[in-house]
Design an enzyme around this catalytic site. Structure first.
Site, PDB file in Angstrom:
ATOM      1  N   TYR A  95      -7.182  -3.498  -7.996  1.00 47.18           N
ATOM      2  CA  TYR A  95      -7.995  -4.198  -6.998  1.00 47.18           C
ATOM      3  C   TYR A  95      -8.844  -5.326  -7.578  1.00 47.18           C
ATOM      4  O   TYR A  95      -8.927  -6.415  -6.982  1.00 47.18           O
ATOM      5  CB  TYR A  95      -8.860  -3.205  -6.228  1.00 47.18           C
ATOM      6  N   GLU A 137      -6.743   5.632   0.107  1.00 49.06           N
ATOM      7  CA  GLU A 137      -5.518   5.805  -0.671  1.00 49.06           C
ATOM      8  C   GLU A 137      -5.597   6.999  -1.607  1.00 49.06           C
ATOM      9  O   GLU A 137      -4.606   7.702  -1.835  1.00 49.06           O
ATOM     10  CB  GLU A 137      -5.204   4.520  -1.433  1.00 49.06           C
TER      11      GLU A 137
END
Length: 406
Positions: A95, A137
């Site tokens: 990320y 997630e």
């Protein structure tokens, strides 16, 4: 928690990102792949070449930014993306890399308009959004691994059977090479396949809808061979599966994922499909007849003609044998034989007038899947018929989150 000023700046500038979504998306991927070229293995390179992935990425960022103070409003988008991320194996450590490339892309595209205040606000917003995605997630990874037979990452499956369903669609029956338990899945979900093809520098990842009811013996996907047409190159993976993968060959696969699943209530359900969009619908149909024997099911399929119409005999048989199943077929370009033997119920395209003829009313749950023009036409017709949004559900075979993007 984001401060009020950050939220204000992000919401005010989100429309600017939308306006430049394609440019930002293109620049983002240029930067990302130049910095981390191994991420090519995680993205659909055909969608990259066609420019679909780029616009979808930036549009998703816009949606999140525009609803930064109420992400529940884009819950369906978040769920769809996080399911795909789990299927692809996206990790928390990726990320920050993505965030840096995204912010740099915004700077490059907007130039002087990207003031320090705007960039700082979007950096904070991205981090907040990333934290939400990572949390969701993480739960998905845990659920996937902890279910009976579950696994994380790739698992080797061999092709037990390869069955031609039409001139362009072939089914692959897949069994785990280790012989261990298969985890269950929800009708409408998909498998993610990694194709390592001779002559290709990077792996190719594709999602394919499961096309049968959950069972303990095999997974089935039904793949359309995408031939080159109108300047669009042939599908690399679909042709690989059709032409090069044989019974006995193995494929790396991640566990079933996806949010396109039907509700378990007793309201009548209508399954509409166009072309290869029949695949998740077939999974739903085959599951419904086993688990909801009294639920009213209407199965409507649109295709060019019988030559490319997959699984037509199976659906026809179910409709003849089961009192709760009704089937209709629509061909846009029927053959002479189709006309002579009346293989279809309507010539042309599915439209609202015809839906009103074959359906008793609109008090039903609608699920639809197919090419983008088909989805737009069906969704528009159902809206005109005053079918509530919560009763209109679709699967889009595209990186886009909604049909409104296109």
């Amino acid at each position: 928690m984001l401060d009020a000023k950050t939220i204000e700046v992000v919401k005010e500038t989100a429309p600017i990102l939308k306006e430049h979504s394609q440019e930002i998306g293109e620049r983002f991927y240029e930067l990302l792949f130049s910095r981390v070229p191994e991420l090519y293995n995680m993205f659909n390179q055909t969608n990259q070449k066609r420019g679909i992935q780029q616009g979808a990425l930036a549009y998703g960022v816009y949606l999140a930014g525009a609803n930064i103070d109420n992400l529940k409003a884009v819950q369906s988008m978040v769920k769809r993306v996080t399911e795909k991320h789990r299927a692809l194996g996206v990790q928390p450590s990726q990320y920050p890399i993505v965030g840096e490339a995204l912010i740099d892309a915004v700077k490059d595209v907007l130039g002087n308009a990207a003031t320090n205040n705007i960039i700082e606000a979007w950096e904070k917003a991205y981090q907040a959004i990333a934290d939400i995605f990572i949390k969701i997630e993480s739960k998905l990874y845990q659920q996937t691994e902890q279910q009976p037979g579950g696994w994380i990452g790739n698992r080797s499956f061999y092709v037990d059977k390869k069955v031609k369903e039409s001139e362009v669609i072939t089914s692959f029956y897949l069994k785990p090479k280790d012989g261990k338990t298969l985890p269950a899945y929800k009708a409408g979900q998909y498998l993610t396949i990694q194709a390592d093809i001779d002559g290709e520098k990077y792996s190719h990842i594709r999602h394919y809808s499961l096309s049968d009811a959950p069972n303990k013996e095999y997974y089935r996907i039904s793949v359309k061979r995408e031939d080159a047409k109108e300047g669009v190159p042939a599908g690399i993976v679909s042709n690989y599966l059709h032409n090069d993968v044989s019974e006995g060959d193995t494929l790396p696969i991640t566990a079933p994922a996806g949010d396109f699943t039907y509700s378990s209530d007793k309201q009548p359900i209508v399954l509409l499909s166009g072309g290869v969009g029949i695949t998740p619908m077939m999974s739903m149909l085959n599951t419904l007849i086993k688990t909801h024997a009294e639920r009213e099911i209407t199965f409507i399929h649109a295709a060019q003609n019988s030559k490319v119409h997959a699984m037509k005999e199976h659906v026809k048989k179910l409709a003849e044998e089961l009192p709760n199943v009704t089937s209709y077929v629509c061909y846009s370009h029927p053959t002479d034989r189709d006309r002579a033997e009346k293989f279809y119920d309507k010539e042309g395209f599915v439209d609202l007038d015809w839906l009103k003829e074959v359906l008793s009313d609109n008090q039903k749950d609608f699920y639809y899947c197919g090419p983008l023009p088909f989805l737009k036409a069906i969704d528009s017709a159902l809206q005109e018929w005053d079918v509530p949004k919560e009763n209109r559900n679709y699967e889009l075979f595209s990186p886009m989150s909604t049909i409104e993007e296109a």
